[in-house]
Design a protein around this motif. Structure first.
Motif, PDB file in Angstrom:
ATOM      1  N   PHE B 273     -10.933  49.242  51.386  1.00 28.78           N
ATOM      2  CA  PHE B 273     -10.276  48.049  50.833  1.00 28.78           C
ATOM      3  C   PHE B 273     -11.093  46.820  51.203  1.00 28.78           C
ATOM      4  CE2 PHE B 273      -8.320  46.030  54.517  1.00 28.78           C
ATOM      5  CZ  PHE B 273      -8.271  47.074  55.449  1.00 28.78           C
ATOM      6  N   VAL B 274     -10.919  45.807  50.378  1.00 29.48           N
ATOM      7  CA  VAL B 274     -11.682  44.562  50.588  1.00 29.48           C
ATOM      8  C   VAL B 274     -10.693  43.399  50.657  1.00 29.48           C
ATOM      9  CG1 VAL B 274     -13.532  43.114  49.693  1.00 29.48           C
ATOM     10  CG2 VAL B 274     -13.546  45.566  49.252  1.00 29.48           C
ATOM     11  N   VAL B 275     -10.951  42.529  51.581  1.00 27.69           N
ATOM     12  CA  VAL B 275     -10.152  41.301  51.648  1.00 27.69           C
ATOM     13  C   VAL B 275     -11.084  40.106  51.455  1.00 27.69           C
ATOM     14  CG1 VAL B 275      -8.371  42.277  53.103  1.00 27.69           C
ATOM     15  CG2 VAL B 275     -10.328  41.172  54.155  1.00 27.69           C
ATOM     16  N   ASP B 276     -10.496  39.069  50.926  1.00 31.06           N
ATOM     17  CA  ASP B 276     -11.310  37.857  50.790  1.00 31.06           C
ATOM     18  C   ASP B 276     -11.178  37.019  52.028  1.00 31.06           C
ATOM     19  OD1 ASP B 276      -8.947  36.209  48.548  1.00 31.06           O
ATOM     20  OD2 ASP B 276      -8.911  36.589  50.705  1.00 31.06           O
ATOM     21  N   GLY B 277     -11.716  35.818  51.921  1.00 34.75           N
ATOM     22  CA  GLY B 277     -11.735  34.951  53.082  1.00 34.75           C
ATOM     23  C   GLY B 277     -10.346  34.619  53.594  1.00 34.75           C
ATOM     24  N   GLY B 278      -9.359  34.643  52.674  1.00 33.22           N
ATOM     25  CA  GLY B 278      -8.000  34.321  53.088  1.00 33.22           C
ATOM     26  C   GLY B 278      -7.224  35.545  53.513  1.00 33.22           C
ATOM     27  N   ARG B 279      -7.896  36.625  53.744  1.00 32.89           N
ATOM     28  CA  ARG B 279      -7.282  37.875  54.143  1.00 32.89           C
ATOM     29  C   ARG B 279      -6.313  38.411  53.117  1.00 32.89           C
ATOM     30  NH1 ARG B 279      -6.698  35.737  59.700  1.00 32.89           N
ATOM     31  NH2 ARG B 279      -8.590  36.421  60.810  1.00 32.89           N
ATOM     32  N   ARG B 280      -6.671  38.196  51.859  1.00 37.31           N
ATOM     33  CA  ARG B 280      -5.864  38.790  50.811  1.00 37.31           C
ATOM     34  C   ARG B 280      -6.649  39.974  50.279  1.00 37.31           C
ATOM     35  NH1 ARG B 280      -4.834  33.245  50.146  1.00 37.31           N
ATOM     36  NH2 ARG B 280      -6.900  33.083  49.186  1.00 37.31           N
ATOM     37  N   ALA B 325     -12.251  37.435  61.944  1.00 37.19           N
ATOM     38  CA  ALA B 325     -11.960  36.501  63.026  1.00 37.19           C
ATOM     39  C   ALA B 325     -13.221  36.116  63.762  1.00 37.19           C
ATOM     40  CB  ALA B 325     -10.977  37.140  63.998  1.00 37.19           C
ATOM     41  N   GLY B 326     -14.255  36.737  63.408  1.00 35.42           N
ATOM     42  CA  GLY B 326     -15.524  36.352  64.037  1.00 35.42           C
ATOM     43  C   GLY B 326     -15.697  36.952  65.403  1.00 35.42           C
ATOM     44  N   GLY B 327     -15.152  38.145  65.567  1.00 31.51           N
ATOM     45  CA  GLY B 327     -15.412  38.817  66.835  1.00 31.51           C
ATOM     46  C   GLY B 327     -14.236  38.785  67.777  1.00 31.51           C
ATOM     47  N   THR B 364     -13.403  54.482  61.110  1.00 30.86           N
ATOM     48  CA  THR B 364     -13.322  53.316  60.233  1.00 30.86           C
ATOM     49  C   THR B 364     -14.430  52.347  60.550  1.00 30.86           C
ATOM     50  OG1 THR B 364     -11.916  51.464  59.576  1.00 30.86           O
ATOM     51  CG2 THR B 364     -11.620  52.297  61.790  1.00 30.86           C
ATOM     52  N   THR B 365     -14.937  51.741  59.488  1.00 29.73           N
ATOM     53  CA  THR B 365     -15.986  50.739  59.684  1.00 29.73           C
ATOM     54  C   THR B 365     -15.636  49.501  58.863  1.00 29.73           C
ATOM     55  OG1 THR B 365     -18.322  50.278  59.471  1.00 29.73           O
ATOM     56  CG2 THR B 365     -17.400  51.789  57.881  1.00 29.73           C
ATOM     57  N   ALA B 366     -15.882  48.411  59.441  1.00 35.20           N
ATOM     58  CA  ALA B 366     -15.584  47.151  58.742  1.00 35.20           C
ATOM     59  C   ALA B 366     -16.794  46.244  58.834  1.00 35.20           C
ATOM     60  CB  ALA B 366     -14.383  46.479  59.388  1.00 35.20           C
ATOM     61  N   SER B 367     -17.143  45.672  57.700  1.00 39.01           N
ATOM     62  CA  SER B 367     -18.264  44.720  57.760  1.00 39.01           C
ATOM     63  C   SER B 367     -17.939  43.488  56.915  1.00 39.01           C
ATOM     64  CB  SER B 367     -19.555  45.383  57.300  1.00 39.01           C
ATOM     65  OG  SER B 367     -19.330  46.148  56.165  1.00 39.01           O
ATOM     66  N   ALA B 368     -18.652  42.492  57.234  1.00 37.22           N
ATOM     67  CA  ALA B 368     -18.397  41.210  56.525  1.00 37.22           C
ATOM     68  C   ALA B 368     -19.136  41.201  55.207  1.00 37.22           C
ATOM     69  CB  ALA B 368     -18.869  40.068  57.415  1.00 37.22           C
ATOM     70  N   LEU B 369     -18.550  40.519  54.206  1.00 38.42           N
ATOM     71  CA  LEU B 369     -19.262  40.280  52.951  1.00 38.42           C
ATOM     72  C   LEU B 369     -19.810  38.852  52.998  1.00 38.42           C
ATOM     73  CD1 LEU B 369     -16.597  41.800  50.554  1.00 38.42           C
ATOM     74  CD2 LEU B 369     -18.762  42.809  51.231  1.00 38.42           C
ATOM     75  N   ARG B 370     -21.089  38.771  52.876  1.00 42.74           N
ATOM     76  CA  ARG B 370     -21.716  37.428  52.922  1.00 42.74           C
ATOM     77  C   ARG B 370     -22.360  37.099  51.602  1.00 42.74           C
ATOM     78  NH1 ARG B 370     -22.149  36.180  58.492  1.00 42.74           N
ATOM     79  NH2 ARG B 370     -21.835  38.080  59.702  1.00 42.74           N
ATOM     80  N   ASP B 371     -22.291  35.751  51.298  1.00 46.67           N
ATOM     81  CA  ASP B 371     -22.991  35.329  50.077  1.00 46.67           C
ATOM     82  C   ASP B 371     -24.447  35.070  50.400  1.00 46.67           C
ATOM     83  OD1 ASP B 371     -21.516  31.988  50.189  1.00 46.67           O
ATOM     84  OD2 ASP B 371     -23.092  32.938  51.390  1.00 46.67           O
ATOM     85  N   TYR B 377     -17.504  35.566  52.923  1.00 44.74           N
ATOM     86  CA  TYR B 377     -16.495  35.287  51.935  1.00 44.74           C
ATOM     87  C   TYR B 377     -15.450  36.384  51.854  1.00 44.74           C
ATOM     88  CZ  TYR B 377     -19.082  38.447  48.849  1.00 44.74           C
ATOM     89  OH  TYR B 377     -19.677  39.523  48.289  1.00 44.74           O
ATOM     90  N   GLY B 378     -15.602  37.368  52.733  1.00 43.77           N
ATOM     91  CA  GLY B 378     -14.602  38.454  52.723  1.00 43.77           C
ATOM     92  C   GLY B 378     -15.028  39.558  53.683  1.00 43.77           C
ATOM     93  N   ALA B 379     -14.272  40.610  53.708  1.00 38.41           N
ATOM     94  CA  ALA B 379     -14.644  41.747  54.550  1.00 38.41           C
ATOM     95  C   ALA B 379     -14.256  43.030  53.861  1.00 38.41           C
ATOM     96  CB  ALA B 379     -13.937  41.662  55.904  1.00 38.41           C
ATOM     97  N   ILE B 380     -14.947  44.057  54.203  1.00 41.31           N
ATOM     98  CA  ILE B 380     -14.699  45.362  53.590  1.00 41.31           C
ATOM     99  C   ILE B 380     -14.513  46.371  54.717  1.00 41.31           C
ATOM    100  CG2 ILE B 380     -17.180  45.789  53.353  1.00 41.31           C
ATOM    101  CD1 ILE B 380     -16.457  47.440  50.845  1.00 41.31           C
ATOM    102  N   GLU B 381     -13.468  47.136  54.538  1.00 43.65           N
ATOM    103  CA  GLU B 381     -13.235  48.157  55.555  1.00 43.65           C
ATOM    104  C   GLU B 381     -13.143  49.523  54.904  1.00 43.65           C
ATOM    105  OE1 GLU B 381     -10.285  47.320  58.556  1.00 43.65           O
ATOM    106  OE2 GLU B 381      -9.825  49.444  58.807  1.00 43.65           O
ATOM    107  N   SER B 382     -13.823  50.508  55.477  1.00 44.13           N
ATOM    108  CA  SER B 382     -13.760  51.897  54.988  1.00 44.13           C
ATOM    109  C   SER B 382     -13.125  52.785  56.053  1.00 44.13           C
ATOM    110  CB  SER B 382     -15.168  52.437  54.719  1.00 44.13           C
ATOM    111  OG  SER B 382     -15.630  51.963  53.501  1.00 44.13           O
ATOM    112  N   VAL B 383     -12.301  53.648  55.573  1.00 46.04           N
ATOM    113  CA  VAL B 383     -11.611  54.559  56.499  1.00 46.04           C
ATOM    114  C   VAL B 383     -11.933  55.989  56.076  1.00 46.04           C
ATOM    115  CG1 VAL B 383      -9.382  55.315  57.401  1.00 46.04           C
ATOM    116  CG2 VAL B 383      -9.749  52.910  56.804  1.00 46.04           C
TER     117      VAL B 383
END
Lengths: 118, 1042
Positions: B273-280, B325-327, B364-371, B377-383
């Motif tokens: 799943f992917v969330v944007d910067g507003g955690r949506r 949250a930046g760590g 699970t792995t989560a990484s940031a999406l950067r422009d 601008y968001g984050a993506i997490e895989s489970v």
């Protein structure tokens, strides 16, 4: 029955006695004073009966009996003995015809001679 | 030409302005859009175009200024020329780079040209060249022309050609929309290259002297700049078109990409799943739907940690929030959280809510999406459901653990060698060599552990395996321990691959013990072989009934050669046939394990037929894996003979001891019984077992006859074994088991061996009987003395008889001799007399004397006969077994005639007990006859004779002859047995009857006695032993009634 009887005895008295009596019975009598003479007389032949004393010097009566049974088994032998018990005599008598014990009756002698001169 | 031409010529400043503007605009647009994304490499060259555009635009603006303002200063022109030079440098560079980009974009171009023009320093080099050429040709003013020649022309042509080539099919730029713009731009640059690069201001040098702007003006009526401007506009139009389209494409591609991304995300195998910067939530893929059971439509657009609910049941930060949250943030529920080098987070957890409550292990792995600027601008997490993997990992870990344990705990060394070093050793291997594993792993190589003399071999084997020449090999070598000790090891190694490179893996076993054992075994074998070969006892091993091994001594015993025995000889070839059944049964018992061993004597025959006794000791063993019989053999023929002799000797000794009538007891130095023979046991009532080990004195010798205690110190038996004294006691009281005592005489002698007294032997004899006898004797003696008086006259009588018997014996002999001598003459006399008498006639005067001679001769004969009878008894000794009563009874008829004639009755009273004995019948009968005749003579008027027989107490036959006659007067009683003594008148009796009787009785060893009373009668009592004893019984008898 002019038979010849051989009388063997070392005692002259017996030789005479027997000669006297037996001649009276009609026998012709030869005499020998010892065994050796008796053998010689036998060899001369013609003897039909032997009367011998037991105890004689040299060849004794048994030897005579033996010799007679060997050479002339057909001739009967009469043994005379002065000894009451004479085992050898009795044994010898098995071969001889008669055993007479001295002293004996003349009748006894004559009877024995008659019995054995057939 | 016309009005347009005029206008153009009049308004060249406007033209130049547009010219400059066009390029300047191009440069600016590119500059502003420089981050345009494009797949084309083309895009990366556009900045050069921008640089060209800006600088060349400036150049034209300056030319326009120069046209309007006509500046005078050289600096201005220098500046303008510099701008021109710079711009054409950029152009050339653009062209060059475009060529390179075109080949990179797959557009077909001359590869050779690309290589040639690929030099980075091309542009500066051409610049210098241009400067030099210009300077050489016509001074500073000519330089711009050469710049146009050497930089502008080639650059524009290159750019044009490349742009054109983008439109060709196959290239990336060959999409329809774009190709038009590429063509426009391409042609524009091509033309521009000519008119901008070759049409130069007039100059004195070639080609400027001919081909120049003035000439162009003349020909076309319009200044070259006008056409240049047109080219510029066209080029700009084309380039911008390309850019726009590329941009549009980029956006479309972006959209496309985005959609594709959506699709990709949606169909990713991992739940994502992917969330944007507003955690949506902006993406929720199908895999996540399956994992959580929550559909995309429910989650899209949701915020406020809604995405945590399907996992943890509540809204709260999860891994992805740590990214955004930046760590910061918490990391509960995760087994671990780690950061990858590129900033992504990885974690694992067990989430119970997944799969509708079944739960699953997830990674699970989560990484940031950067422009493009790097902003998140968001984050993506895989489970990822790693349950299986976890299980597999656990199993692997288990298996690894197992393997590790195996390896770590293995009693064999395990090693892995790579690049000449141990990469792994298990503890055992290190221990074998005296190191710790860490001393070896990655630090040392095999050379350290191998003895120098064996290293070449080991090294070669390692090389062979590493190179692949041999795959696996097993061999042994000498190893070297820490500290220098040498051990024997065996390795089994094979080639393997580790981390992509060849390695050698193997197992190692310390066989030092085994080698030592083998060496020891070899030595022991040699020892055994020597022992066996030299043994003085025959040693053999047989299998399947045949001899397999024999030592030299065996050959000697068997009397055969080795060739005749090994592999050929069977038991039956050697043992006697009667031994075979027993041997066969014992061998099968040994082989089956029923018997462990057998020690036995056998009889055997060697090759020569000699019979031997052998002693064989066999047991079962295994030989070459199969059952066999192993044993020793000794020739005991000699020993057996000795044993037999010894045994016989012992047996004889034993028999002697046991047969001895005396008791024999052996005691040791302490007086304890060691041995007692049968006689001792039966005399004492103790058995040997009861006596053995017990002290003798208290057992049999404890009390004196008077009842007082008999101390052992005084006992001579004890003295024998304590003081080595020899003792003998005649009458000692010994005690039996039952408490009764008996008298014995004993001897005690010490047993001395090697100068020391080791015990004693006591022999004893029961003297009870003797003592009794002694008692009896004493008693009898007393009686005897009593009787002596009584028997005095009988003693005298006996003495007389003795004298008489001697006389009679002499007389007997004389009589015999005389009788024999007289017999012959008597016989002759009698014979002749009888003969003559027979011949006598009656009346002959000689008749009476001859008859008298005959009569007297006859009388003499009778006398001699009697004499002979009398003496005969001394010669005829033959005795036979007979019943005395029978013999006596047989004698009676001999007397009956005379008795009857005399009126005498004879009665026989037989013994109640049969009397059988050795008698001379005739003589016995003679006795009876004589006595009876005498009795008859003693009873002239008749009477009775009683003959009685009985057995006396001493076993003698007692015969009594009793008459009722006149009796014997006392005064003549002692003379009645004299020879020739008679009471009858001369001629009536010989007087020899009783003396004969006497002789006979004496010869039989018996006794005769006469008792008489005058007028009443006489009794003769004769006692005869039934067994001849060869000597006369004692004359001393106690009268009648013996």
């Amino acid at each position: 029955m002019a038979r010849t009887i051989l009388v063997v005895d070392d005692e002259a008295g017996y030789r005479d006695l027997l000669s006297y009596e037996l001649s009276g019975e009609g026998f012709s009598v030869l005499t020998a004073s010892c065994g050796a003479e008796a053998m010689a007389a036998l060899d001369g032949g013609g003897v039909s009966l032997v009367i011998t004393d037991m105890r004689m010097p040299g060849l004794d009566g048994l030897d005579v009996v033996r010799a007679v049974t060997e050479r002339r088994p057909d001739i009967p032998v009469v043994l005379m003995t002065g000894y009451a018990v004479e085992a050898r005599a009795e044994e010898a008598c098995g071969r001889a015809c008669a055993l007479l014990r001295k002293p004996f009756d003349m009748d006894e002698l004559k009877a024995a001679v008659k019995a054995h001169s057939r | 030409m016309g009005p347009l031409t005029v206008w153009i010529n009049a308004n060249m400043d406007v033209v130049l302005f547009l010219y400059g503007l066009a390029f300047f605009y191009l440069g600016g647009v590119i500059f502003v859009r420089r981050r345009m994304e494009s797949a084309l490499a083309l895009a990366s060259t556009l900045w050069l175009l921008s640089a060209f555009g800006l600088t060349h635009g400036l150049n034209e603006f300056l030319e326009m200024w120069a046209l309007i303002k006509r500046p005078e200063g050289r600096a201005f022109f220098w500046f303008q020329d510099a701008a021109l030079a710079v711009s054409y440098v950029f152009l050339l560079e653009f062209g060059r780079r475009l060529l390179l980009a075109a080949s990179a974009d797959g557009v077909a171009c001359c590869a050779g040209a690309a290589r040639l023009l690929g030099r980075k320093l091309l542009a500066p080099a051409l610049l210098l060249l241009a400067a030099a050429a210009g300077a050489a040709a016509g001074g500073a003013g000519a330089v711009p022309a050469f710049i146009r020649y050497l930089l502008g022309f080639p650059g524009a042509e290159l750019a044009g050609l490349c742009l054109l080539s983008y439109r060709k099919p196959g290239g990336r730029g060959s999409r329809m929309m774009v190709s038009g713009y590429f063509a426009l731009a391409g042609w524009a640059f091509l033309v521009y290259g000519f008119i901008g690069g070759l049409i130069v201001p007039a100059g004195s040098f070639f080609p400027a002297s001919l081909l120049n702007a003035d000439a162009f003006l003349r020909i076309t009526g319009l200044p070259v700049q006008f056409f240049r401007a047109l080219c510029a506009v066209a080029a700009v139009w084309g380039i911008l078109g390309v850019m726009r389209v590329l941009n549009m494409e980029t956006i479309a591609a972006l959209k496309d990409a985005r959609r594709r991304l959506q699709d990709i995300i949606d169909f990713l195998p991992d739940a994502t799943f992917v969330v944007d910067g507003g955690r949506r939530v902006i993406a929720w893929n199908r895999a996540l739907e399956r994992l959580t059971g929550v559909r995309k439509e429910e989650m899209l657009g949701k915020g406020d940690y809604a995405y945590a609910v399907p996992f943890w049941g509540e809204r709260r930060p999860i891994l992805v929030d740590l990214i955004t949250a930046g760590g910061g943030g918490e990391a509960h529920n995760y087994e671990y959280v780690q950061t990858t080098p590129d900033g992504a987070l990885q974690a694992e957890a067990f989430v119970p809510l997944l799969y509708g409550g079944r739960g699953a292990h997830v990674w699970t792995t989560a990484s940031a999406l950067r422009d493009a600027e790097g902003n998140v601008y968001g984050a993506i997490e895989s489970v990822r459901d790693v349950t299986d993997r976890r299980r597999a990992e656990e199993r692997l870990a288990e298996s690894e653990e197992k393997f590790k344990t195996l390896t770590e705990k293995s009693l064999a060394g395990v090693y892995l060698i790579q690049d000449g070093l141990f990469r792994y050793v298990n503890p055992r291997l290190a221990e074998i060599f005296g190191y710790a594993p860490e001393d070896l792993t990655d630090k040392a190589g095999p050379e350290l552990l191998v003895a120098p003399e064996d290293w070449p071999l080991v090294r070669e084997n390692l090389i062979k395996r590493v190179s692949g020449e041999t795959d696996s090999v097993a061999y042994g070598f000498r190893g070297r321990r820490k500290g220098g000790g040498t051990i024997y090891v065996e390795v089994y190694g094979s080639r393997t691959v580790r981390a992509g490179k060849p390695a050698v893996i193997g197992t190692l076993v310390d066989v030092t013990q085994r080698r030592l054992a083998e060496d020891a075994l070899q030595e022991s074998e040699n020892k055994f072989k020597t022992l066996a070969e030299r043994s003085l006892v025959g040693i053999f091993l047989a299998q399947d009934g045949v001899m397999k091994y024999v030592n030299p001594k065996m050959l000697e015993i068997l009397g055969r050669t080795r060739e005749e025995v090994v592999g050929k000889m069977r038991a039956e070839d050697f043992l006697l046939p009667e031994e075979m059944p027993v041997v066969g049964s014992h061998i099968s018992k040994l082989l089956s394990g029923e018997m462990a061993y057998d020690l036995r004597e056998h009889r055997a025959r060697d090759k020569d037929g000699r019979v031997k006794d052998i002693e064989v000791y066999v047991s079962a063993t295994a030989y070459e894996g199969r059952p066999a019989i192993i044993g020793t053999m000794q020739d005991i023929t000699g020993r057996k003979r000795m044993e037999t002799a010894l045994r016989e000797e012992e047996e004889r000794t034993r028999l002697i001891l046991e047969s001895a009538g005396d008791g024999i007891i052996g005691v040791n130095g302490r007086g304890e019984v060691l041995f007692a023979n049968g006689a001792a046991q039966s005399a004492l009532g103790w058995t040997l077992d009861e006596m053995k080990g017990r002290k003798l004195h208290p057992l049999i010798h404890h009390t004196r006859p008077d009842g007082s205690r008999y101390p052992v110190e005084r006992c001579p038996m004890a003295a024998a074994y304590t003081d080595s004294a020899v003792g003998h006691v005649e009458d000692e009281l010994l005690w039996r088991k039952d408490g009764s005592g008996f008298y014995a005489s004993y001897s005690a002698r010490p047993i001395v061996r090697a100068g020391r007294t080791q015990g004693a032997v006591i022999t004893f004899r029961d003297v009870t009987a003797r003592k009794k006898a002694e008692e009896e004797v004493r008693r009898l003696n007393a009686e005897l003395e009593e009787r002596v008086r009584k028997r005095t006259e009988e003693l005298e009588l006996a003495r007389d008889r003795l004298v008489q018997s001697e006389k009679m014996s002499a007389v007997g002999q004389l009589a015999a001799g005389v009788a024999h001598e007289i017999n012959n003459p008597l016989g002759i006399i009698l014979g002749f007399a009888q003969g003559l008498v027979k011949r006598m006639k009656d009346g002959d005067p000689a008749a009476m004397p001859l008859r008298s001679i005959e009569r007297e001769a006859l009388r003499s004969k009778n006398l001699v006969q009697s004499l002979l009878v009398f003496s005969r008894s001394s010669r005829n000794e033959q005795r036979d077994e007979a019943d005395l009563d029978e013999v006596i009874e047989g004698a009676l008829p001999l007397v009956e005639a005379r008795a009857r004639a005399g009126g005498v009755e004879i009665a026989l009273e037989r013994s109640p007990v049969p009397l059988r004995g050795q008698v001379n019948r005739n003589q016995l009968q003679q006795i009876i006859v004589n006595l009876a005749n005498n009795a008859v003579d003693a009873m002239p008027r008749g009477g009775k004779i009683t003959v009685r027989t009985a057995l006396s107490a001493e076993g003698r036959a007692v015969i009594t002859v009793r008459d009722t006659g006149t009796g014997i007067p006392k005064e003549i009683r002692s003379r009645i047995f004299e020879p020739f003594f008679t009471t009858k008148e001369a001629g009536k009796g010989t007087g020899l009857g009783l003396s004969l009787v006497y002789e006979i009785v004496k010869k039989h060893g018996g006794s005769i006695d006469a008792e008489s009373r005058e007028g009443e009668g006489t009794v003769f009592t004769i006692a005869l032993p039934l067994r001849a004893s060869g000597k006369a019984a004692g004359f001393y008898d106690r009268g009648s009634g013996i």
